[in-house]
Design a protein around this motif. Structure first.
Motif, short mmCIF file in Angstrom:
data_model
loop_
_atom_site.label_atom_id
_atom_site.label_comp_id
_atom_site.label_asym_id
_atom_site.label_seq_id
_atom_site.Cartn_x
_atom_site.Cartn_y
_atom_site.Cartn_z
N UNK A 1 7.32 -16.64 -37.69
CA UNK A 1 8.77 -16.57 -37.51
C UNK A 1 9.33 -17.91 -37.05
N UNK A 2 8.62 -18.56 -36.13
CA UNK A 2 9.08 -19.86 -35.65
C UNK A 2 9.06 -20.90 -36.78
N UNK A 3 7.99 -20.89 -37.59
CA UNK A 3 7.92 -21.84 -38.70
C UNK A 3 9.00 -21.58 -39.73
N UNK A 4 9.34 -20.31 -39.93
CA UNK A 4 10.40 -19.99 -40.88
C UNK A 4 11.75 -20.51 -40.37
N UNK A 5 12.01 -20.37 -39.06
CA UNK A 5 13.24 -20.91 -38.49
C UNK A 5 13.32 -22.42 -38.73
N UNK A 6 12.20 -23.09 -38.43
CA UNK A 6 12.17 -24.54 -38.62
C UNK A 6 12.34 -24.93 -40.08
N UNK A 7 11.73 -24.14 -40.97
CA UNK A 7 11.81 -24.43 -42.40
C UNK A 7 13.26 -24.36 -42.88
N UNK A 8 14.00 -23.36 -42.41
CA UNK A 8 15.40 -23.21 -42.81
C UNK A 8 16.23 -24.39 -42.33
N UNK A 9 16.03 -24.82 -41.10
CA UNK A 9 16.80 -25.96 -40.56
C UNK A 9 16.37 -27.26 -41.23
N UNK B 1 16.64 -31.09 -34.74
CA UNK B 1 16.14 -31.77 -33.55
C UNK B 1 16.39 -30.93 -32.30
N UNK B 2 17.61 -30.35 -32.23
CA UNK B 2 17.93 -29.52 -31.07
C UNK B 2 17.06 -28.26 -31.02
N UNK B 3 16.80 -27.65 -32.20
CA UNK B 3 15.94 -26.46 -32.26
C UNK B 3 14.53 -26.78 -31.75
N UNK B 4 14.00 -27.92 -32.17
CA UNK B 4 12.66 -28.31 -31.74
C UNK B 4 12.62 -28.53 -30.23
N UNK B 5 13.66 -29.16 -29.70
CA UNK B 5 13.70 -29.41 -28.25
C UNK B 5 13.84 -28.10 -27.47
N UNK B 6 14.67 -27.20 -27.99
CA UNK B 6 14.90 -25.92 -27.30
C UNK B 6 13.61 -25.12 -27.16
N UNK B 7 12.78 -25.14 -28.21
CA UNK B 7 11.55 -24.34 -28.20
C UNK B 7 10.32 -25.15 -27.80
N UNK B 8 10.56 -26.31 -27.23
CA UNK B 8 9.47 -27.14 -26.69
C UNK B 8 8.44 -27.49 -27.77
N UNK B 9 8.97 -27.92 -28.95
CA UNK B 9 8.11 -28.29 -30.07
C UNK B 9 8.10 -29.81 -30.19
N UNK B 10 6.93 -30.35 -30.15
CA UNK B 10 6.78 -31.80 -30.29
C UNK B 10 6.69 -32.13 -31.78
N UNK B 11 7.70 -32.86 -32.31
CA UNK B 11 7.76 -33.21 -33.72
C UNK B 11 7.35 -34.67 -33.87
#
Length: 466
Positions: A412-420, A382-392
């Motif tokens: 690269x951004x999707x890979x970061x999200x996938x790992x989290x 949740x914090x990662x999404x907020x930091x990068x201004x991603x609306x989930x």
């Protein structure tokens, strides 16, 4: 003492625009005006004649012999004009070509050479900054390229033309009231010209053959370089150039020596300066000073910046001294070195503010997730999404939606999200099947990744992680 006026006109010119006017004023040492003030006369001149000459459509080196010819015609001994005094000064001059109006668009385009010269090479804020772009005439009728000019002082000219010094104005312009003229008339087509701007420097050109040749060379090379940058052919007979009442298009020998206007090189140099300072870290006082410079619309002094930021003026001056490639200081005025650098810094300031906002929001959402009883790994996503201004958008019964802002490397951004996401024990298939939308900075157009592409990417990511 009387002063005289002399008008000289070409006998073949029925319009009267190949002509010049000369104001003739006798001068001698100790001469005073009617008000009693002494008139400045060169020390080595006991007595002489001052001429102010203004003409058009005449080659620069023709003025002196024409003045002698005119003097003889009215009974004045022409030998008075055999030699010009060393104080003689060129005040204004222009070289132009007349371009077919259907071909001249690239010259005055928003990304054309005139606009780029104005934005990249002119100071962001000085008393004589000049980039003019008028696309309508005196009667408010549309005429793209009606009057576009970029004026550059000696320092800015040197950046574009390393062998040039003279301040110049590059222009694309139509004569007045030409909107309704028939295309068969030469005056219906615009001029592209370069003119000498004496008021933009403290030096001067004299009227010697050497300085006249220097003037000709710099004006012609600048003009040819602008035409070449706009993609126009530099040869006569191509249909690009229009014959008018005074000049027929002919090929120039100077086109072999034109200076390439390498705006990419200039941009890269200015970008590298900004990146260097941002990467090295800018002190808080310097950062605040830059923020004031790129957001203020008027003239700014170090004291103005100090008042705006609450800093001591001495601290502001020291901070500005540490970033000389970004700002220009003259007397008590400060400005960003170019409009392009100002835009880059403004983007950096905006991004810094946005990053701070996102970081604060990320922290708040992580705290909120913890208070709702979510584990640490879920809070991290949740914090990662907020930091990068991603609306989930993760609602029961609907597919997972991830809406990014501007992203350079979406994978690269999707890979970061996938790992989290997987670290939080979320369903892998749900992430793989997500609907993803993002913008690329190159054109800010909204793009989508469909499920097939997303599956393919997720498989690659899974294989890499495994």
């Amino acid at each position: 003492m009387r002063e005289f006026e002399l008008t000289v006109q070409s006998a073949e010119d029925v319009v009267g625009e190949r002509s010049f006017h000369a104001h003739i004023a006798p001068r001698w040492q100790g001469m005073q005006s009617k008000s009693g003030s002494e008139i400045s006369i060169p020390d080595d001149l006991e007595e002489g004649v001052n001429l102010h000459v203004q003409g058009s459509n005449i080659e620069f080196d023709r003025y002196q012999p024409l003045i002698q010819h005119a003097a003889r015609a009215v009974g004045i001994n022409s030998r008075y004009f055999d030699e010009l005094h060393e104080f003689s000064t060129i005040l204004d001059a222009e070289r132009y070509v007349r371009v077919d109006k259907n071909e001249s668009g690239p010259v005055h385009a928003r990304d054309g050479p005139i606009a780029q010269l104005g934005h990249l090479l002119e100071n962001d804020r000085t008393g004589r900054r000049k980039l003019v772009q008028y696309d309508s005439d005196e009667d408010a009728r549309d005429r793209p390229g009606y009057y576009h000019t970029a004026t550059l002082g000696p320092r800015r000219v040197l950046e574009a033309f390393p062998s040039h010094e003279l301040p110049k104005e590059v222009k694309h312009y139509y004569a007045q009231h030409t909107v309704s003229l028939d295309n068969n008339r030469s005056i219906a087509h615009p001029k592209v010209g370069t003119s000498y701007q004496r008021s933009f420097w403290n030096d001067q050109l004299d009227a010697s053959p050497a300085d006249i040749e220097r003037l000709n060379r710099e004006l012609e090379e600048t003009l040819l370089s602008v035409l070449a940058e706009a993609g126009l052919p530099l040869r006569a007979g191509t249909g690009t150039y229009v014959k008018d009442a005074y000049f027929t298009p002919t090929n120039s020998e100077r086109d072999r020596e034109i200076v390439e206007l390498d705006f990419t090189r200039i941009k890269h140099r200015q970008e590298s300066v900004v990146i260097k300072h941002l990467a090295d870290g800018i002190a808080p006082t310097a950062w605040e000073s830059l923020e004031v410079l790129v957001t203020d619309g008027g003239e700014v002094s170090p004291q103005d910046i100090a008042d705006e930021t609450g800093r001591h003026p001495g601290s502001v001056r020291r901070a500005l001294d540490r970033i000389p490639e970004l700002v220009e200081r003259e007397y008590e005025k400060v400005s960003v070195r170019s409009k392009y650098i100002a835009d880059l810094v403004h983007d950096a300031v905006t991004e810094a503010k946005e990053a701070t906002r996102r970081a604060a929001e990320a922290g708040a959402k992580a705290i909120e997730a913890a208070e709702r009883g979510l584990d640490q790994s879920t809070s991290a996503f949740i914090a990662w999404a907020a930091k990068h201004d991603i609306d989930v958008r993760d609602r029961d019964g609907d597919e997972l939606r991830l809406e990014f802002g501007i992203v350079d490397d979406i994978k690269r951004k999707l890979r970061e999200g996938y790992e989290l996401w997987t670290a939080a024990d979320m369903p892998e298939d749900r992430y793989r099947m997500a609907k993803v939308r993002y913008k690329k900075e190159i054109d800010s157009g909204l793009r989508s990744i469909d499920k097939t592409e997303m599956k393919s990417f997720a498989s690659v990511a899974w294989h890499h992680l495994g």
